[in-house]
Motif scaffolding. Structure first.
Motif, PDB file in Angstrom:
ATOM      1  N   ALA A 145      39.528 -60.034 -44.814  1.00  0.00           N
ATOM      2  CA  ALA A 145      40.192 -59.307 -45.976  1.00  0.00           C
ATOM      3  C   ALA A 145      41.659 -58.607 -45.453  1.00  0.00           C
ATOM      4  O   ALA A 145      41.546 -57.862 -44.489  1.00  0.00           O
ATOM      5  CB  ALA A 145      39.316 -58.047 -46.420  1.00  0.00           C
ATOM      6  N   LEU A 146      42.470 -59.107 -46.077  1.00  0.00           N
ATOM      7  CA  LEU A 146      43.786 -58.646 -45.784  1.00  0.00           C
ATOM      8  C   LEU A 146      44.407 -57.974 -46.925  1.00  0.00           C
ATOM      9  O   LEU A 146      44.820 -58.296 -48.017  1.00  0.00           O
ATOM     10  CB  LEU A 146      44.607 -60.145 -45.624  1.00  0.00           C
ATOM     11  CG  LEU A 146      44.307 -61.057 -44.529  1.00  0.00           C
ATOM     12  CD1 LEU A 146      45.357 -62.270 -44.425  1.00  0.00           C
ATOM     13  CD2 LEU A 146      44.141 -60.470 -43.049  1.00  0.00           C
ATOM     14  N   PRO A 147      44.421 -56.686 -46.638  1.00  0.00           N
ATOM     15  CA  PRO A 147      44.982 -55.720 -47.791  1.00  0.00           C
ATOM     16  C   PRO A 147      46.375 -55.589 -47.767  1.00  0.00           C
ATOM     17  O   PRO A 147      47.144 -55.212 -46.684  1.00  0.00           O
ATOM     18  CB  PRO A 147      44.424 -54.354 -47.335  1.00  0.00           C
ATOM     19  CG  PRO A 147      43.967 -54.423 -45.951  1.00  0.00           C
ATOM     20  CD  PRO A 147      43.943 -55.782 -45.358  1.00  0.00           C
ATOM     21  N   THR A 148      47.026 -55.989 -48.652  1.00  0.00           N
ATOM     22  CA  THR A 148      48.410 -55.742 -49.028  1.00  0.00           C
ATOM     23  C   THR A 148      48.627 -54.597 -49.971  1.00  0.00           C
ATOM     24  O   THR A 148      47.812 -54.083 -50.351  1.00  0.00           O
ATOM     25  CB  THR A 148      49.257 -57.347 -49.505  1.00  0.00           C
ATOM     26  OG1 THR A 148      48.767 -57.239 -51.216  1.00  0.00           O
ATOM     27  CG2 THR A 148      48.592 -58.443 -48.952  1.00  0.00           C
ATOM     28  N   LEU A 149      50.131 -54.356 -50.219  1.00  0.00           N
ATOM     29  CA  LEU A 149      50.232 -53.480 -51.114  1.00  0.00           C
ATOM     30  C   LEU A 149      50.032 -53.634 -52.522  1.00  0.00           C
ATOM     31  O   LEU A 149      49.667 -52.811 -53.432  1.00  0.00           O
ATOM     32  CB  LEU A 149      51.920 -53.016 -51.321  1.00  0.00           C
ATOM     33  CG  LEU A 149      52.445 -52.378 -49.750  1.00  0.00           C
ATOM     34  CD1 LEU A 149      53.924 -52.504 -50.004  1.00  0.00           C
ATOM     35  CD2 LEU A 149      52.020 -51.315 -49.554  1.00  0.00           C
ATOM     36  N   GLN A 150      49.891 -54.849 -52.913  1.00  0.00           N
ATOM     37  CA  GLN A 150      49.471 -55.154 -54.323  1.00  0.00           C
ATOM     38  C   GLN A 150      47.836 -55.538 -54.437  1.00  0.00           C
ATOM     39  O   GLN A 150      47.451 -55.632 -55.367  1.00  0.00           O
ATOM     40  CB  GLN A 150      50.325 -56.493 -54.988  1.00  0.00           C
ATOM     41  CG  GLN A 150      51.679 -56.210 -54.822  1.00  0.00           C
ATOM     42  CD  GLN A 150      52.618 -56.455 -53.732  1.00  0.00           C
ATOM     43  OE1 GLN A 150      51.814 -56.998 -52.838  1.00  0.00           O
ATOM     44  NE2 GLN A 150      53.837 -55.457 -53.441  1.00  0.00           N
ATOM     45  N   GLU A 151      47.491 -56.174 -53.541  1.00  0.00           N
ATOM     46  CA  GLU A 151      45.829 -56.709 -53.632  1.00  0.00           C
ATOM     47  C   GLU A 151      45.338 -56.780 -52.079  1.00  0.00           C
ATOM     48  O   GLU A 151      45.815 -56.417 -51.264  1.00  0.00           O
ATOM     49  CB  GLU A 151      45.890 -58.195 -54.164  1.00  0.00           C
ATOM     50  CG  GLU A 151      46.739 -59.162 -53.301  1.00  0.00           C
ATOM     51  CD  GLU A 151      46.975 -60.552 -53.871  1.00  0.00           C
ATOM     52  OE1 GLU A 151      46.191 -60.782 -54.906  1.00  0.00           O
ATOM     53  OE2 GLU A 151      47.590 -61.162 -53.378  1.00  0.00           O
ATOM     54  N   THR A 152      44.023 -57.303 -51.965  1.00  0.00           N
ATOM     55  CA  THR A 152      43.428 -57.660 -51.136  1.00  0.00           C
ATOM     56  C   THR A 152      43.226 -59.061 -51.035  1.00  0.00           C
ATOM     57  O   THR A 152      42.375 -59.628 -52.087  1.00  0.00           O
ATOM     58  CB  THR A 152      42.011 -56.747 -50.950  1.00  0.00           C
ATOM     59  OG1 THR A 152      42.306 -55.292 -50.503  1.00  0.00           O
ATOM     60  CG2 THR A 152      41.258 -57.142 -49.371  1.00  0.00           C
ATOM     61  N   ARG A 153      43.510 -59.809 -50.302  1.00  0.00           N
ATOM     62  CA  ARG A 153      43.440 -61.122 -50.221  1.00  0.00           C
ATOM     63  C   ARG A 153      42.527 -61.427 -49.141  1.00  0.00           C
ATOM     64  O   ARG A 153      42.481 -60.970 -47.947  1.00  0.00           O
ATOM     65  CB  ARG A 153      44.600 -61.746 -50.038  1.00  0.00           C
ATOM     66  CG  ARG A 153      44.683 -63.531 -50.295  1.00  0.00           C
ATOM     67  CD  ARG A 153      46.094 -63.970 -50.242  1.00  0.00           C
ATOM     68  NE  ARG A 153      46.207 -65.548 -50.102  1.00  0.00           N
ATOM     69  CZ  ARG A 153      47.087 -66.077 -50.404  1.00  0.00           C
ATOM     70  NH1 ARG A 153      48.422 -65.325 -50.553  1.00  0.00           N
ATOM     71  NH2 ARG A 153      47.202 -67.586 -50.230  1.00  0.00           N
ATOM     72  N   TYR A 154      41.515 -62.384 -49.550  1.00  0.00           N
ATOM     73  CA  TYR A 154      40.348 -62.865 -48.703  1.00  0.00           C
ATOM     74  C   TYR A 154      40.746 -64.397 -48.145  1.00  0.00           C
ATOM     75  O   TYR A 154      41.072 -65.354 -49.135  1.00  0.00           O
ATOM     76  CB  TYR A 154      39.183 -63.033 -49.257  1.00  0.00           C
ATOM     77  CG  TYR A 154      38.739 -61.553 -49.553  1.00  0.00           C
ATOM     78  CD1 TYR A 154      38.087 -60.741 -49.030  1.00  0.00           C
ATOM     79  CD2 TYR A 154      38.920 -61.334 -51.048  1.00  0.00           C
ATOM     80  CE1 TYR A 154      37.700 -59.501 -49.426  1.00  0.00           C
ATOM     81  CE2 TYR A 154      38.698 -59.748 -51.607  1.00  0.00           C
ATOM     82  CZ  TYR A 154      38.065 -59.051 -50.914  1.00  0.00           C
ATOM     83  OH  TYR A 154      37.872 -57.908 -51.270  1.00  0.00           O
ATOM     84  N   VAL A 155      40.984 -64.275 -46.984  1.00  0.00           N
ATOM     85  CA  VAL A 155      41.277 -65.778 -46.098  1.00  0.00           C
ATOM     86  C   VAL A 155      40.583 -66.345 -44.952  1.00  0.00           C
ATOM     87  O   VAL A 155      39.940 -65.358 -44.193  1.00  0.00           O
ATOM     88  CB  VAL A 155      42.927 -65.430 -45.541  1.00  0.00           C
ATOM     89  CG1 VAL A 155      43.354 -66.767 -44.733  1.00  0.00           C
ATOM     90  CG2 VAL A 155      43.753 -65.055 -46.496  1.00  0.00           C
ATOM     91  N   LYS A 156      40.230 -67.567 -45.092  1.00  0.00           N
ATOM     92  CA  LYS A 156      39.295 -68.121 -43.821  1.00  0.00           C
ATOM     93  C   LYS A 156      40.334 -68.014 -42.483  1.00  0.00           C
ATOM     94  O   LYS A 156      41.458 -68.351 -42.556  1.00  0.00           O
ATOM     95  CB  LYS A 156      38.838 -69.585 -44.037  1.00  0.00           C
ATOM     96  CG  LYS A 156      37.787 -69.563 -45.304  1.00  0.00           C
ATOM     97  CD  LYS A 156      37.081 -71.015 -45.325  1.00  0.00           C
ATOM     98  CE  LYS A 156      36.244 -71.235 -46.263  1.00  0.00           C
ATOM     99  NZ  LYS A 156      35.651 -72.656 -46.581  1.00  0.00           N
TER     100      LYS A 156
END
Length: 259
Positions: A145-156
């Motif tokens: 899980a990569l939390p950014t200012l706009q969203e949390t993106r889930y990346v392999k």
């Protein structure tokens, strides 16, 4: 904010209750539980906003509890007596955890973050990612899980080419060319990604071994990656860099790069 405390030791429950009553008056403890079965009943009865969940519950775990629930529309803060394998899974999913003895400032910070997330109460995707991480077979690449200012993106993890420090942020460069700027330092990801063949050749860079194309002799040792980027190594000579790679890398995969 209604919460449930789940811990297999009564003194730990009482201690957290006292701390919450003194330092976090916005939190209302509606129930406590000491086992997975008790906790499931309490959650279904009270529909809490927040769960303080001990990772180890007798012969079961807090993860076992989460697996039994059809819907997880509350925030979770894990509590544990020591840093263990479970914490790696928690970090991978950008979830909060507290080490015992509980730090009051860290507790207050975790509650504030939970309150912000609860503004739009919905299925907790970070917990879903945690459960996928726990259940993954060793051959599957987990998602981080990569939390950014706009969203949390889930990346392999196998889609991450490299990470680059940007002050107190980390920029993730992905295989498809996307870049994800995360509100955490590179140091926080170095140990987390180390088991997945990531190596830090430079204080500002973290590299996925699988995307190393060749080792250039320029500047005493520079890595050329599949995306054509070049990463200077802080090792003084290419020989030292070769030795380090041979020690850390899976030689069956990378032997041809260094011989």
């Amino acid at each position: 904010m209604n919460c449930i405390i789940i811990d297999d030791e009564n003194n730990n429950i009482e201690n957290l209750q006292n701390i919450l009553a003194t330092w976090c008056p916005q939190v209302n403890v509606v129930a406590t539980a000491g086992t997975v079965a008790e906790a499931k009943v309490a959650i279904e009865s009270h529909r809490p906003d927040l769960l303080f969940l001990d990772i180890q519950l007798h012969n079961e775990s807090g993860f076992d509890l989460l697996k039994t629930l059809k819907t997880i529309d509350f925030e979770v803060v894990f509590v544990t007596a020591y840093d263990q394998y479970g914490i790696q899974a928690v970090k991978f999913s950008a979830l909060d955890y507290l080490l015992k003895p509980i730090s009051i400032p860290e507790l207050q910070q975790a509650i504030a973050k939970a309150a912000n997330k609860m503004a739009n109460k919905q299925q907790n995707l970070n917990v879903e990612n945690l459960l996928r991480f726990i259940q993954n077979s060793p051959k599957e690449a987990p998602k981080i899980a990569l939390p950014t200012l706009q969203e949390t993106r889930y990346v392999k993890v196998n889609e991450i080419v490299r990470c680059e420090a940007a002050n107190n942020y980390t920029n993730f460069i992905l295989q498809n060319g996307d870049e994800v700027l995360v509100c955490k330092t590179l140091k926080e990801f170095t140990e987390l990604l180390k088991p997945y063949q990531f190596y830090r050749p430079h204080q500002s860079h973290l590299v996925n071994f699988h995307y190393v194309k060749s080792l250039l002799k320029e500047d005493g040792g520079t890595l050329l990656l599949e995306d054509k980027s070049k990463i200077l190594s802080l090792d003084k000579t290419s020989r030292a860099l070769k030795k380090r790679f041979k020690r850390l890398a899976n030689q069956s995969l990378f032997y041809h790069l260094f011989n």
